[in-house]
Design a protein around this motif. Structure first.
Motif, PDB file in Angstrom:
ATOM      1  N   GLU A 168      -8.387   8.139   7.911  1.00 18.00           N
ATOM      2  CA  GLU A 168      -7.864   6.871   8.414  1.00 18.00           C
ATOM      3  C   GLU A 168      -6.604   6.465   7.645  1.00 18.00           C
ATOM      4  N   SER A 169      -6.578   6.742   6.366  1.00 20.37           N
ATOM      5  CA  SER A 169      -5.383   6.456   5.571  1.00 20.37           C
ATOM      6  C   SER A 169      -4.194   7.280   6.063  1.00 20.37           C
ATOM      7  N   ARG A 170      -4.450   8.552   6.371  1.00 19.30           N
ATOM      8  CA  ARG A 170      -3.374   9.404   6.892  1.00 19.30           C
ATOM      9  C   ARG A 170      -2.847   8.853   8.213  1.00 19.30           C
TER      10      ARG A 170
ATOM     11  N   ASP B  22      -9.244   1.556   6.352  1.00 20.98           N
ATOM     12  CA  ASP B  22     -10.159   1.714   5.235  1.00 20.98           C
ATOM     13  C   ASP B  22      -9.528   2.701   4.251  1.00 20.98           C
ATOM     14  N   ALA B  23      -9.088   2.195   3.114  1.00 16.12           N
ATOM     15  CA  ALA B  23      -8.388   3.041   2.142  1.00 16.12           C
ATOM     16  C   ALA B  23      -9.281   4.130   1.556  1.00 16.12           C
TER      17      ALA B  23
ATOM     18  N   THR C 230      -7.717  -3.136   3.707  1.00 16.92           N
ATOM     19  CA  THR C 230      -6.386  -2.691   3.293  1.00 16.92           C
ATOM     20  C   THR C 230      -5.450  -2.777   4.489  1.00 16.92           C
TER      21      THR C 230
ATOM     22  N   SER D 114       0.843  -1.197   0.000  1.00 12.27           N
ATOM     23  CA  SER D 114       0.000   0.000   0.000  1.00 12.27           C
ATOM     24  C   SER D 114       0.880   1.250   0.000  1.00 12.27           C
ATOM     25  N   PHE D 115       0.293   2.374  -0.393  1.00 12.18           N
ATOM     26  CA  PHE D 115       0.951   3.681  -0.360  1.00 12.18           C
ATOM     27  C   PHE D 115       2.219   3.745  -1.216  1.00 12.18           C
TER      28      PHE D 115
ATOM     29  N   ARG E 189      -0.643   5.784   7.703  1.00 14.96           N
ATOM     30  CA  ARG E 189       0.714   6.090   7.248  1.00 14.96           C
ATOM     31  C   ARG E 189       1.559   6.647   8.390  1.00 14.96           C
TER      32      ARG E 189
END
Length: 478
Positions: free
Chosen positions: A411-413, A405-406, A356, A56-57, A416
């Protein structure tokens, strides 16, 4: 995953590509001049499916073409063409990697080596296997087992990952605590260099110290120095079937205390793995394995000695002394395999929690494993995230897995940021940012932090010596 069919007529697909000098059409023409049409893929729907690995990312570009070579000469033609046209080349195996090391760059040639999948030789006297890079790890393991031999490196993705990919990322696996990692079994390599020349490194003898150890240099280089087209791998005699013990603990710190007692006591388990409560529940939810969800940490220990029951009894006593609430040795090989299957499912199960994952790969000294796990708990609470941990506990190699949850930007931040904080914690504890998954795109910044400016300068100098045009897997590592 849905199947993507190759174009019915590859020549027709290639005909639609711009053939301006130096353009993608010229590249395709040059490749087709010496390669079978079926090995050169240009349909955008097909090439897009080769754009990235499982990380991911990690950004991925659009390949100009995908090539599926079957011979060394095919690979040499690709590299000569790429050098002449100054086109980047991204080598790939099965794309099971977790760092973005196999991700495409815009306009590149993706060189997928999965069709070079022959086991060329198994020699029980010399205890070596000679293989092409596309051989699947499990396929090799089963082949050598028929000769009474054993190839120990066994990543969790062993049913899918290839030997070439294992070499590229210096993979480990569940049995590393006793048998070591991929680098310790790669005796020699045939490598196609950036300009298309073929170089052999290493040996197939039991000993050998002639010159610099270029073989080890290529192991873990993530395709940035050359294309591995053949490998000579060391083998061991096949050990007895292992038996596994499962020990439950009320805290991760108690489990880590048991790990320290086991290693300090001189025991040599063939496997010493840890799963936290989050991971155990995820595995149960996915596969209904019936693992104990009341425990905070589940420790799996295995021995493949002549008397594994006695070894398990000794380790079980150490687990109880460290506070294990229950110790259950497997009664037979079938029950042992069931426990190992649960561990192998861990990462897949955690991905199902939120859809994810970001899988960290921080390795710390065994003596500081407890501090690492406690720190991960704090990070999870700080960012309000589910972070499951499975670990090659005997090596201190943890895989904190951030579930998120992408589709949720916040939540993505947080995912990371938590990932980075866990890597920083690993370095603070005297560890490394990657024990076996590699650097790729995901950890470029962290590689620079770990090895420092002088180390980075020397690494770049090595890259320059092997790939002066910078066309081999650009944008990876540094």
């Amino acid at each position: 995953m849905s199947r993507i069919e190759a174009p019915r007529d590859e020549d027709d697909a290639a005909a639609t590509v711009d053939r301006a000098p130096g353009g993608p059409g010229a590249l395709v023409d040059r490749l087709l001049a010496a390669l079978p049409a079926g090995s050169v893929l240009t349909d955008p729907d097909v090439t897009a499916s080769y754009a990235h690995d499982m990380a991911s990312f990690c950004p991925a570009g659009a390949p100009a073409v995908v090539v599926l070579p079957r011979t060394v000469e095919d690979v040499q033609h690709v590299m000569r063409t790429a050098t002449e046209l100054r086109v980047p080349v991204v080598p790939q195996g099965a794309r099971t990697g977790l760092s973005g090391a196999a991700n495409a760059t815009d306009g590149c040639v993706v060189l997928s080596l999965t069709k070079m999948d022959r086991v060329l030789e198994i020699n029980p006297v010399d205890r070596v296997a000679v293989v092409e890079p596309g051989v699947v790890n499990a396929t090799l393991s089963r082949a050598v087992n028929e000769h009474g031999l054993y190839y120990p490196p066994d990543p969790s993705s062993w049913e899918m990952c290839t030997i070439g990919g294992n070499i590229g990322t210096a993979s480990g696996g569940l049995c590393c605590v006793k048998y070591g990692v991929t680098a310790e079994y790669v005796l020699g390599l045939d490598v196609v260099l950036a300009d298309g020349r073929l170089m052999s490194t290493g040996r197939r003898t039991a000993k050998g110290v002639a010159g610099y150890d270029l073989t080890r240099l290529f192991v873990g280089s993530e395709g940035s120095l050359g294309i591995v087209v053949k490998a000579v791998l060391g083998l061991r005699p096949k050990p007895p079937e292992q038996l596994v013990l499962a020990a439950e603990f009320a805290s991760a710190s108690a489990a880590c205390d048991a790990i320290c007692r086991i290693m300090e006591g001189g025991h040599v388990p063939s496997l010493l793995e840890l799963m936290d409560r989050t991971t155990v529940k995820a595995v149960n939810d996915l596969a209904r394995m019936g693992l104990p969800e009341t425990t905070e940490a589940l420790l799996l220990a295995a021995f493949d000695t002549t008397d594994p029951a006695a070894d398990l009894a000794a380790v079980g006593a150490l687990c109880e002394a460290a506070g294990a609430t229950q110790v259950v040795p497997a009664e037979d090989a079938a029950e042992s395999e069931l426990l190992l299957q649960a561990r192998r499912l861990a990462l897949t199960a955690l991905e199902a929690v939120k859809g994810t994952t970001m899988i960290d790969d921080v390795c710390v000294p065994r003596s500081r494993l407890g501090e690492m796990l406690e720190g991960i708990e704090r990070v999870a609470a700080k960012y309000g995230l589910t972070i499951g941990v499975c670990a090659h506990a005997g090596d201190g190699n943890t895989h904190p897995t951030v579930c998120f949850d992408a589709s949720d930007p916040d939540e993505s931040r947080r995912a990371r940021e938590s990932f980075d904080e866990i890597m920083a914690l690993g370095l603070e504890l005297g560890g490394t940012i990657t024990g076996e998954h590699g650097v790729g795109v995901l950890k470029k910044e962290w590689l620079a932090r770990e090895i420092g400016p002088v180390g980075l300068e020397m690494q770049r100098a090595v890259k320059q010596a092997f790939d002066p045009l910078g066309i081999l897997n650009p944008g990876k590592l540094f």
